[in-house]
Scaffold this active site. Structure first.
Site, PDB file in Angstrom:
ATOM      1  CB  SER A  97      -1.100   0.211   1.132  1.00 48.06           C
ATOM      2  OG  SER A  97      -1.627   1.148   1.433  1.00 48.06           O
TER       3      SER A  97
ATOM      4  CE1 TYR B 115      -4.514  -2.061   4.735  1.00 47.47           C
ATOM      5  CE2 TYR B 115      -3.614   0.015   4.302  1.00 47.47           C
ATOM      6  CZ  TYR B 115      -4.044  -1.100   3.942  1.00 47.47           C
ATOM      7  OH  TYR B 115      -3.949  -1.486   2.535  1.00 47.47           O
TER       8      TYR B 115
END
Length: 260
Positions: free
Chosen positions: A150, A164
């Site tokens: 990401s 995350y």
């Protein structure tokens, strides 16, 4: 040469988290490019089977429901694949989760849930499936592993999703480490680091016009990613077109990391 550059003919692929979003986009791309079979996983059995049925319009897609974040779920997936296949060509570690909370209130169980699925699970799934990835691999036909990272691992703003972004930074580094480790086995390991894409997980943002317009300001190309964007990069990394690429983190973000 060009005709077969992005072909997935005869390849056997596994896409975790393949029932929706990026995973479903990648699975469809593989099937449309001629993959022999694509296995998808998802925690919810009903949605996993429904997605496999829908994807079977493009080729053979098989659902193996289960929670790969648990030892039991991961073991069941590996056992099922070993019962069905003598080798695999492509593994996409796409299953992932997040947990949003302020810094002062961020819970330990939220941190652990994200790390287990986003980092621990991909490593041990790769370890368990390595024999099948090695089986059919050679210098002219390398097996492939794609980890989904990401841009959150690259930008400095976690947006209250601390575990995350940390987990995705870990998967980026794990990608580099495993690319070095598995190169002698002719297994290429790369990661895709997406920015914003349309999916059920981001629908609450895309449905809010004001928030959506504000988000677009932080993307130089002024749009979100679409199915063809992730499909193109996944195909490149899984086909002859990507046969000299390993250990790379490919950002797919419309330029977001240029200004963030």
């Amino acid at each position: 040469m060009i005709e077969n550059l992005f072909s997935m003919k005869d390849k056997i692929c596994i896409v975790t988290g393949g029932s929706r979003g990026l995973g479903a986009f990648i699975a469809q791309a593989y099937l449309e490019a001629g993959a022999k079979r694509v296995y998808i996983t998802a925690r919810k059995a009903e949605s996993c089977h429904a997605a496999a049925e829908e994807l079977s319009k493009f080729g053979e897609c098989i659902a193996i429901p289960g929670d790969v974040a648990t030892t039991e779920g991961l073991t069941a997936l590996v056992q099922a694949i070993n019962e069905k296949e003598s080798h695999i060509d492509v593994l996409v570690n796409n299953a992932g989760t997040g947990w949003g909370a302020s810094f002062d209130e961020y819970p330990e169980h939220g941190w652990d849930k994200v790390m287990d699925l986003n980092v621990k699970s991909p490593f041990f799934l790769i370890q368990a499936l390595a024999p099948l990835l090695r089986k059919n691999s050679n210098p002219q036909n390398c097996s492939r592993i794609i980890n989904i990272g990401s841009v959150a691992a690259i930008c400095g703003n976690s947006l209250d999703n601390f575990s995350y972004s940390a987990s995705k930074a870990a998967i980026h580094q794990l990608t580099r480490n495993l690319a070095h480790e598995l190169a002698p086995d002719h297994i290429l390991v790369n990661a895709i680091a997406p920015g914003r894409f349309y999916s059920s997980l981001t629908q609450h943002i895309s449905d809010d016009k004001e928030v959506f317009e504000e988000e677009l300001k932080a993307i130089p190309l002024k749009r979100w990613g679409e199915a063809t964007d992730i499909a193109g990069v996944a195909l490149m990394l899984s086909s002859q077109a990507g046969s000299f690429i390993t250990g790379e983190i490919i950002t797919l973000d419309g330029g977001t990391t240029l200004i963030n």
